[in-house]
Design an enzyme around this catalytic site. Structure first.
Site, short mmCIF file in Angstrom:
data_model
loop_
_atom_site.label_atom_id
_atom_site.label_comp_id
_atom_site.label_asym_id
_atom_site.label_seq_id
_atom_site.Cartn_x
_atom_site.Cartn_y
_atom_site.Cartn_z
N GLU A 54 0.83 -1.21 0.00
CA GLU A 54 0.00 0.00 0.00
C GLU A 54 0.86 1.26 0.00
O GLU A 54 0.57 2.24 -0.69
CB GLU A 54 -0.93 0.01 1.22
CG GLU A 54 -1.88 -1.18 1.30
CD GLU A 54 -1.33 -2.34 2.12
OE1 GLU A 54 -2.12 -2.94 2.87
OE2 GLU A 54 -0.12 -2.64 2.00
N THR A 64 19.16 -39.41 3.73
CA THR A 64 19.40 -38.75 2.44
C THR A 64 20.73 -38.00 2.48
O THR A 64 21.49 -38.00 1.50
CB THR A 64 18.25 -37.78 2.12
OG1 THR A 64 17.04 -38.52 1.99
CG2 THR A 64 18.52 -37.01 0.84
#
Length: 351
Positions: free
Chosen positions: A52, A197
């Site tokens: 704004e 992983t």
């Protein structure tokens, strides 16, 4: 132009902040006078002007008596780095405000609208609310549930395998799909993997897109045992300060300083702790065990699947047994989007 078109423009501007506003939402704003846009703005990153304010400062003429289109309720609280927007709109004598979505942040939620209306500004909410909800799905969920949004990424064969029985997995998908996956990283605040992983693949977990100049994501490693190899890339590279370890057991020896190591008790607690650290979006890239556990605890919010047109016949599946006993219990995706990326099929949807 119609009111809907002005709001669509506000959302188009908001998307320019995708991946850079964390932990803030994406917000765009358009100021209109005599059915003509006189100012535009969007929020680029936390700590900088909100949409704004940027629209007001971009205006080509006085904004007094103008109409504002903004996709999220203007803020009104002082608990932040920038001045509140609602008070500025009142000061500038904005005549009318169209808002797509109310802000779920309890410090704002309805209070911004109330402040504007008390000042005599006409306010209309709900314009393209569904589109606004999709635009800020991460922020809305994080604020409502006080946890990080979980985006699960999988790359599989047509028979659902993420690796051969030997563990070999690089690479199931083609170059174009792997490059596309880096765009998901660029739109995420953190990348989460398990210790398995990390040990098997030694991933960098960085964004490696041509001409990418944005920030690298947080790298988040989960471990049950607390036993992690110190020689992995994420503990030694230029972004090691953006690596976090979450362990269910105390670390006998840590590869990182203590402020980058946290203990957690369960996945929901982990996501809550990430939210408290202002990490509200994580891309999960780590293994079938984590993916399965997240599904079992109903903590997956979005799935992105890259499916290569090939078969292994045997191997490591992307998901383990979820305990589903009937079709009525299956996990369904909604708001599906899909496309072919090279030779791989990409599909994404909300759970």
């Amino acid at each position: 132009m119609s009111a809907q078109e002005f709001m669509q423009r506000a959302m188009q501007l908001a998307r320019k902040g995708h991946g850079t506003t964390w932990p803030n939402p994406m917000v765009g704003a358009v100021l209109v006078k005599n059915n003509t846009i006189i100012g535009e703005g969007y929020h680029l990153r936390s700590g900088e002007n909100h949409a704004e304010i940027n629209a007001i400062e971009d205006a080509t003429e006085s904004v007094e008596g103008s109409t504002l289109f903004v996709n999220l309720e203007p803020c009104c609280h002082l608990n932040k780095k920038t001045p509140p927007c609602a008070q500025r709109l009142i000061k500038e004598k904005i005549k009318e405000v169209f808002i797509a979505n109310l802000d779920p942040n309890p410090e704002v939620s309805g209070n911004g609208v109330k402040l504007l209306e008390e000042a005599g500004i006409k306010v209309e909410t709900g314009l393209l609310a569904q589109e606004g909800e999709k635009l800020n799905e991460v922020f809305f969920l994080a604020q409502r549930e006080k946890r990080a949004f979980v985006h699960l990424k999988l790359a599989t064969t047509l028979d659902g395998m993420i690796a051969l029985p030997t563990g070999e997995s690089q690479w199931i998908t083609g170059d174009k799909a792997r490059t596309h996956a880096h765009t998901l990283r660029a739109k995420s605040q953190g990348i989460l993997v398990g210790a398995g992983t990390l040990r098997a693949d030694d991933p960098a977990l960085t964004i490696r897109l041509k001409d990418y100049e944005g920030e690298q994501p947080w790298r988040i490693v989960l471990t049950k045992s607390g036993n992690l190899p110190k020689d992995k890339k994420i503990f030694q590279d230029n972004w090691k300060e953006k690596t976090l370890i979450f362990s269910e057991s105390p670390l006998a020896s840590s590869p990182l300083p203590s402020h980058q190591v946290h203990q957690f008790s369960g996945l929901r607690d982990l996501l809550k702790k990430l939210f408290e650290l202002k990490i509200i979006s994580v891309l999960v890239e780590g293994g079938s065990q984590i993916a399965t556990a997240l599904f079992q605890e109903k903590l997956v919010d979005r799935v992105s699947l890259y499916q290569n047109p090939s078969f292994f016949g045997a191997g490591i599946p992307g998901l383990q047994d979820l305990g589903i006993q009937s079709l009525n219990e299956r996990i369904l995706l909604k708001n599906i989007e899909s496309e072919w990326i090279g030779h791989d099929h990409y599909i994404t949807g909300r759970v």
